[in-house]
Design an enzyme around this catalytic site. Sequence first.
Site, mmCIF file in Angstrom:
data_model
loop_
_atom_site.group_PDB
_atom_site.id
_atom_site.type_symbol
_atom_site.label_atom_id
_atom_site.label_comp_id
_atom_site.label_asym_id
_atom_site.label_seq_id
_atom_site.Cartn_x
_atom_site.Cartn_y
_atom_site.Cartn_z
ATOM 1 N N GLU A 42 0.769 -1.262 -0.106
ATOM 2 C CA GLU A 42 0.092 -0.072 -0.124
ATOM 3 C C GLU A 42 0.968 1.347 -0.065
ATOM 4 O O GLU A 42 0.749 2.312 0.783
ATOM 5 C CB GLU A 42 -0.924 -0.054 1.004
ATOM 6 C CG GLU A 42 -1.998 -1.015 1.080
ATOM 7 C CD GLU A 42 -3.386 -0.927 2.016
ATOM 8 O OE1 GLU A 42 -3.144 -0.025 2.706
ATOM 9 O OE2 GLU A 42 -4.115 -1.694 2.033
ATOM 10 N N GLU A 56 -5.524 -8.521 0.080
ATOM 11 C CA GLU A 56 -6.279 -8.377 1.582
ATOM 12 C C GLU A 56 -7.681 -7.944 0.996
ATOM 13 O O GLU A 56 -7.912 -7.308 0.131
ATOM 14 C CB GLU A 56 -5.639 -6.972 2.020
ATOM 15 C CG GLU A 56 -4.260 -7.294 2.786
ATOM 16 C CD GLU A 56 -4.009 -5.977 3.506
ATOM 17 O OE1 GLU A 56 -4.764 -5.004 4.191
ATOM 18 O OE2 GLU A 56 -2.791 -5.807 3.680
HETATM 19 C C1 BG6 Z 1 -4.517 -2.381 5.056
HETATM 20 C C2 BG6 Z 1 -3.228 -2.610 5.740
HETATM 21 O O1 BG6 Z 1 -4.785 -1.086 4.608
HETATM 22 O O2 BG6 Z 1 -5.615 -2.509 6.086
HETATM 23 C C3 BG6 Z 1 -3.102 -3.671 6.813
HETATM 24 O O3 BG6 Z 1 -2.474 -3.032 4.539
HETATM 25 C C4 BG6 Z 1 -4.478 -3.345 7.681
HETATM 26 O O4 BG6 Z 1 -2.088 -3.391 7.435
HETATM 27 C C5 BG6 Z 1 -5.821 -3.484 7.096
HETATM 28 O O5 BG6 Z 1 -4.379 -3.927 8.897
HETATM 29 C C6 BG6 Z 1 -7.084 -3.114 7.821
HETATM 30 O O6 BG6 Z 1 -6.980 -1.725 8.584
HETATM 31 P P1 BG6 Z 1 -6.972 -1.598 10.073
HETATM 32 O O7 BG6 Z 1 -6.662 -0.247 9.997
HETATM 33 O O8 BG6 Z 1 -8.240 -1.889 10.246
HETATM 34 O O9 BG6 Z 1 -6.010 -2.625 10.521
#
Ligand code: BG6
Length: 475
Positions: free
Chosen positions: A165, A370
């Site tokens: 990201e 993700e």
């Molecule tokens: C993504 C990241 O943006 O979102 C992760 O690559 C992150 O590291 C995931 O954990 C979920 O976001 P958050 O802020 O809820 O942990």
Amino acid sequence: MQYEKLKPFPKNFLWGASTSAYQVEGAWDADGKGKSVIDMMDHPEGTAGFTVASDHYHRYKEDIRLFHELGLKAYRFSIAWTRIFPDGAGEVNEKGLALYEKLIDELLHYGIEPIVTLYHFDLPYALEEKGGWGNRETIDAFIKYACVLFDRLGKKVSYWLTINEQNTLILHPGAVGIPKGGKLPSKKDLYQQNHHMLVAQGKVMALCHEMCPHAQIGPALNMTSMYQATSKPEDAIAAHNWETIRGWSFLDLAIHGRYNRLLWSYLENRNWQPMVEEGDLVAIQKGNPDFIAINYYSTATIAESTGDASDVSPRAGDQQIMLGEPGVYRAEENPYVDKTKYGWVIDPVGLRLTLRKVYERYNLPIIITENGIGAPDELNEDGTIHDDYRIDFIKSHLEQIQWALTDGVEVLGYCPWAAIDVVSTHQGYGKRYGFIYVNRGELDILDLKRIRKDSFFWYKRVIESNGVDGLFHNY
Ligand code: BG6
């Protein structure tokens, strides 16, 4: 577009799940590990830090056994740069490297494909102190670090991801955190950092092709689609502005090695354009990624900017909550979608749209690295965790992936966030994502016992049947 029949998931589809080093490992200073920017940042009061996290460092064998039971074909994780080079450069810390050698061997023992991210937000603090990505020396440090990984782990890894990201790091640095007492860098500085990351990424991808010809490598960006709020033509321009600045401009550079013209005009107009040295663009172009990894959570809805401060929403923004930018776009609500407890839009159809757009534009296979829903899961007295909302979320997104496959998009795999509970980037441990529950509180570490959630059993069924069982349209 509708079809009479959906295409099945490909036979070798990489059914996976994800984590990142600093969010799952803990052992923040074990065996010679150096400090990263994450170790040096302030955490919101009352939330878990990253010192213990899910203690995967000490329990990775148990965790991988569970991943095997879940049926994972792939596990996407990151390497902590500070375990390999505690100061970002200098001498290799063999003990740190040993962890990943053992972890990868363990995965391969169970037939799980490692998908390895080189850098997931945790820049060595020693490099940060020298200017971080604003300093061109960080480019060389990243190449040296990648070279050690390709040399020592390269034979066993077929899929590498460069930078997780990069667009979040540049557009929403506050969501990832800033070192204690630090200030957010200016936009000018951020776009200079962005440029250096791109040069580093291009060189590292070329190096990977040279050192590990059997392997594939690609960037991992947070991609999404922007809807225009109305059919007003100016809303369409604003949606296009933001889709380009937030997504296309990053991929245009990573894939084609050229600055998107709209982005460059935006930067020039504000005097935010980076200094580009001779040879930089050639280095970026030589990267030639083999696939594109995308992290997808939400979409956004965009209207014309009014050009003043009222464009910027007073809410707290993060990697998914768009804030607006005077002269560029204004963020609007979308009445057709729900939101998570944390205000992130839930939009499975937006995933199909994003996959179609990314594939149409770049014609490279895609791995979803993700996608998931954060929630304060509850452990019941009988030891169960009923996370139906997670099943619904992933089920509806998988169904849209199948639509995208039918649309002709080449999707190689799906690695939802997260394989196991991890610490959220900025919202502590209460915001859980995993298929496996970790018994710890926000501040109270408890016994860290691993417990299968309902989603674990459901995802196992989906994987076992290669996506035939457990999805809506198959009921
Ligand atoms: C993504 C990241 O943006 O979102 C992760 O690559 C992150 O590291 C995931 O954990 C979920 O976001 P958050 O802020 O809820 O942990």
